[in-house]
Design a protein around this motif. Structure first.
Motif, mmCIF file in Angstrom:
data_model
loop_
_atom_site.group_PDB
_atom_site.id
_atom_site.type_symbol
_atom_site.label_atom_id
_atom_site.label_comp_id
_atom_site.label_asym_id
_atom_site.label_seq_id
_atom_site.Cartn_x
_atom_site.Cartn_y
_atom_site.Cartn_z
ATOM 1 N N ILE A 138 47.840 48.944 44.161
ATOM 2 C CA ILE A 138 47.620 49.188 42.831
ATOM 3 C C ILE A 138 47.909 48.005 41.917
ATOM 4 O O ILE A 138 47.129 47.836 40.800
ATOM 5 N N ASN A 139 48.814 47.487 42.136
ATOM 6 C CA ASN A 139 49.393 46.149 41.374
ATOM 7 C C ASN A 139 48.135 45.071 41.448
ATOM 8 O O ASN A 139 47.752 44.652 40.159
ATOM 9 N N ALA A 140 47.927 44.643 42.251
ATOM 10 C CA ALA A 140 46.854 43.597 42.388
ATOM 11 C C ALA A 140 45.664 43.923 41.870
ATOM 12 O O ALA A 140 45.046 43.253 41.168
ATOM 13 N N HIS A 141 45.226 45.276 42.431
ATOM 14 C CA HIS A 141 43.887 45.718 42.048
ATOM 15 C C HIS A 141 43.531 46.084 40.548
ATOM 16 O O HIS A 141 42.603 45.834 39.864
ATOM 17 N N CYS A 156 31.657 45.963 41.337
ATOM 18 C CA CYS A 156 32.128 44.411 41.014
ATOM 19 C C CYS A 156 33.689 44.719 40.989
ATOM 20 O O CYS A 156 34.083 43.768 41.682
ATOM 21 N N PHE A 157 34.159 45.647 40.375
ATOM 22 C CA PHE A 157 35.753 45.860 40.480
ATOM 23 C C PHE A 157 36.155 46.214 42.065
ATOM 24 O O PHE A 157 36.910 45.306 42.502
ATOM 25 N N ALA A 158 35.366 47.142 42.779
ATOM 26 C CA ALA A 158 35.820 47.161 44.007
ATOM 27 C C ALA A 158 35.669 46.186 44.827
ATOM 28 O O ALA A 158 36.337 45.944 46.023
ATOM 29 N N ASN A 159 34.526 45.208 44.694
ATOM 30 C CA ASN A 159 34.239 44.193 45.551
ATOM 31 C C ASN A 159 35.341 43.168 45.575
ATOM 32 O O ASN A 159 35.574 42.283 46.313
ATOM 33 N N GLU A 160 36.176 43.024 44.544
ATOM 34 C CA GLU A 160 37.440 42.030 44.387
ATOM 35 C C GLU A 160 38.268 42.364 45.636
ATOM 36 O O GLU A 160 39.033 41.486 45.940
#
Length: 203
Positions: free
Chosen positions: A56-59, A12-16
């Protein structure tokens, strides 16, 4: 949490990221921080390191906190804390190899040490550590926020993350001069850079 639950959370995190990128490609509206990162990356004026830090900041500063807060509530959020730290440990474990990969294409990158310190890896380590702590605070806030108010809370976090992105992308002098000099010496072989970075997750 079971391994299956942990993997589902990671997915779910990666799909963002993928969702944000697909919206950007379709001229739709991803989050402000991801649009900023994509726009500045497309400009071609950033260092490889700056592109990584914007991601990194966005994710982490936005995606990880919001996804975690929406997925887990109350006690389940606390139960997820160790797994949350595992996610960040995985990201942190890639830092030494990331530095080596970036330096292959950015021969003057160590010039940043003249301003930023003795070890370039500390820049990445600090970014990941600081982002992790901020993301956990965001997750806690989102988890406690009524569903109808969450978009507003996420929007505030998005604006904050975009502001941090501007600091990364538009450094003040004298750092800006150093960054321009490093950028002129960097490789423009985007395909090779992406391949080298992709290979990090295979190590």
């Amino acid at each position: 949490m079971t391994d299956r639950g942990w993997l589902a959370s990671m997915r779910c995190f990666a799909n963002e990221y993928f969702a944000a990128y697909e919206k950007f490609r379709a001229n739709q509206s991803p989050s402000r921080v991801w649009r900023f990162a994509f726009d500045r990356s497309r400009s071609g004026g950033l260092l490889i390191l700056q592109n990584l830090l914007l991601s990194i900041n966005a994710h982490i500063n936005l995606d990880l906190g919001v996804v975690t807060g929406k997925t887990f509530r109350g006690r389940t959020l606390e139960d997820f804390h160790d797994d949350f730290n595992r996610i960040n440990d995985i990201l942190g474990s890639l830092i030494p190899a990331t530095r080596d990969a970036v330096e292959q294409f950015s021969p003057l990158l160590d010039d940043l040490t003249a301003i930023g310190g003795d070890d370039l890896a500390l820049v990445l380590e600090f970014s990941v550590d600081a982002a992790r702590d901020d993301a956990w605070r965001a997750a806690t806030l989102i988890s406690l926020t009524p569903s109808e108010v969450r978009p507003f809370a996420a929007g505030v976090m998005d604006a904050k993350a975009k502001l941090l992105g501007r600091v990364v992308a538009d450094p003040a002098e004298p750092l800006a001069t150093v960054v321009r000099r490093i950028r002129r010496a960097e490789s423009t072989d985007v395909a090779s850079i992406i391949t080298a970075l992709d290979e990090l997750v295979q190590i």
